[in-house]
Design an enzyme around this catalytic site. Structure first.
Site: not given
Ligand code: PA5
Length: 425
Positions: A277, A298, A412
């Site tokens: 990310e 393996h 989303k």
């Molecule tokens: O790193 C991030 O910001 C995302 O992976 C969030 O942690 C994930 O989308 C979950 O979001 P939230 O904590 O708002 O539910």
């Protein structure tokens, strides 16, 4: 502190080698808050911040849960669960006698997985820790609705006292619900993004319930972040960041993170999110993948050895093993194993790791070894501080904002439109 061994990557670097001047600039930009996404660099001081603010309350909540429940259901996705799960599986892969089991839900939309967890939970007493910074993420929100109903059926008027919410300090549906129902709440700090939040209540409350000594972890993390502030090429985070960016410039587009401890599996998932990310944007990024050795030798070993030469390999090693188990001595050598009889399994594993390293380097896979002290609270602090800092440095070196994740919204948006959410287009 973490040690990084780049000797297995040396021959694959560009002639100029890792660019330590660039990583030095990246470190300066990060620490002065003058880079992209600077509003989300609070994780650099998170251990001290948490010690000064919520740590005592986290420990008290964990004691309450440990004293009355056999399970804690942690509801969260992405950065709101991977760190806790990684830490618990690494340090407490088997719950100690009397420790509550920590179950993770809300990290997908599979009805089967949900029902399997419900069966696992059975009739045991439980508490819920719902974790969502935004408070609006669909996967955890659905699970939370389900588990709130279960709590109400099981505990009636007491249900609210079994809910612990970890969310934004001021905004969001979860924050409003927590305030109106009086749930005990913990904060995901404004300046800390989900994937950098493992050392906040997001990770620490589930870990403390699982029996991890989070005070020891936090103290060790304070020391690690301080130590990693060193500004020279002996800094292991500099070495790792500069090496992987150098290899990327040579066409090594995929990094596999491997470990010889199966309990590391979810730490690797945490690492994948952290790097994926943070770096995968603007048509750039090293694809983070993970392998579990020796098992995956393996299954993935063939590809690693002889597939397209786009892989670099980073191997996490623990300098000390927690356990010892010698290969038994037999009286007839019918299985032909007498040549290793009496030798400890961890010694054999170390030999295997050396053999794999040599084979992969010979096969054209740059190899980086990341060694960590032990599979304990200090070792976990070393890993978290090291990987977080190196990730930010590596992201800045490649010119991206390591602290946003705009691409996550695309699915989303479609999903909400298809589900008919009011206002979705
Ligand atoms: O790193 C991030 O910001 C995302 O992976 C969030 O942690 C994930 O989308 C979950 O979001 P939230 O904590 O708002 O539910």
């Amino acid at each position: 502190m973490i040690q990084v061994d780049l000797s297995g990557a040396q021959r694959f670097f560009t002639q100029a080698g890792p660019d330590y001047a660039a990583v030095s600039r990246a470190h300066e930009v990060l620490s002065t808050g003058s880079g992209l996404g600077a509003d989300f660099t609070g994780w650099l001081h998170l251990p001290q911040h948490i010690k000064d603010t919520e740590l005592d309350r986290i420990l008290a909540a964990a004691e309450t849960i440990r004293g009355r429940s056999k399970a804690l259901v942690v509801i969260g996705i992405g950065g709101s669960y991977l760190g806790a799960r990684g830490a618990i599986e690494l340090l407490r892969p088997v719950p100690a006698e009397g420790d509550p089991e920590v179950l993770f839900v809300g990290n997908g939309l599979s009805a089967d997985a949900l029902c399997d967890t419900l069966r696992k939970l059975g009739n045991r007493d439980f508490d819920v820790n719902v974790i969502s910074k935004s408070g609006t993420t669909l996967e955890p929100a659905i699970s939370f609705r389900i588990f709130r109903e279960l709590l109400e059926k099981k505990y009636g008027a007491d249900a609210d006292s079994h809910i612990f919410a970890t969310t934004d300090a001021r905004r969001g549906v979860l924050k409003s619900l927590a305030d109106s129902h009086g749930w005990e709440s913990f904060v995901v700090p404004d300046d800390v993004g989900g994937r950098f939040s493992v050392l906040s209540a997001v990770g620490l409350l589930p870990m403390a319930v699982a029996g991890i000594d989070v005070r020891r972890l936090v103290d060790a993390a304070i020391r690690e972040f301080e130590a990693l502030d060193m500004r020279n090429n002996q800094n292991p985070a500099w070495q790792y960041a500069a090496a992987r960016q150098n290899l990327y410039s040579k066409g090594y587009f995929v990094e596999i993170l491997g470990c010889y401890e199966p309990s590391f599996r979810f730490m690797a998932e945490w690492w994948k999110q952290l790097y994926g990310e943070s770096e995968g944007k603007d048509n750039k990024g090293i694809l983070p993948a993970s392998v579990e050795f020796t098992a995956d030798l393996h299954s993935m070993g063939q590809f690693i050895q002889q597939g397209p030469r786009i892989l670099m390999e980073s191997i996490v090693r623990f300098r000390k093993s927690r356990s010892a188990y010698p290969v038994p001595v037999s009286d007839n050598n019918a299985d032909g194993l007498d040549y290793i009889a009496g030798r400890d399994l961890s010694e054999i594993c170390n030999v295997a790791a050396e053999a794999v390293r040599e084979a992969h380097i010979d096969g054209g896979v740059p190899n980086i070894v990341i060694s960590c002290s032990e599979r304990d609270e200090e070792g976990l602090a070393e890993l978290v501080a090291f990987f977080e800092l190196a990730c930010a440095l590596s992201g800045y070196m490649s010119g991206v904002n390591p602290f946003d994740q705009p691409g996550v919204e695309a699915y989303k948006k479609n999903m909400f439109r298809m589900l008919g959410k009011p206002g979705a287009v």
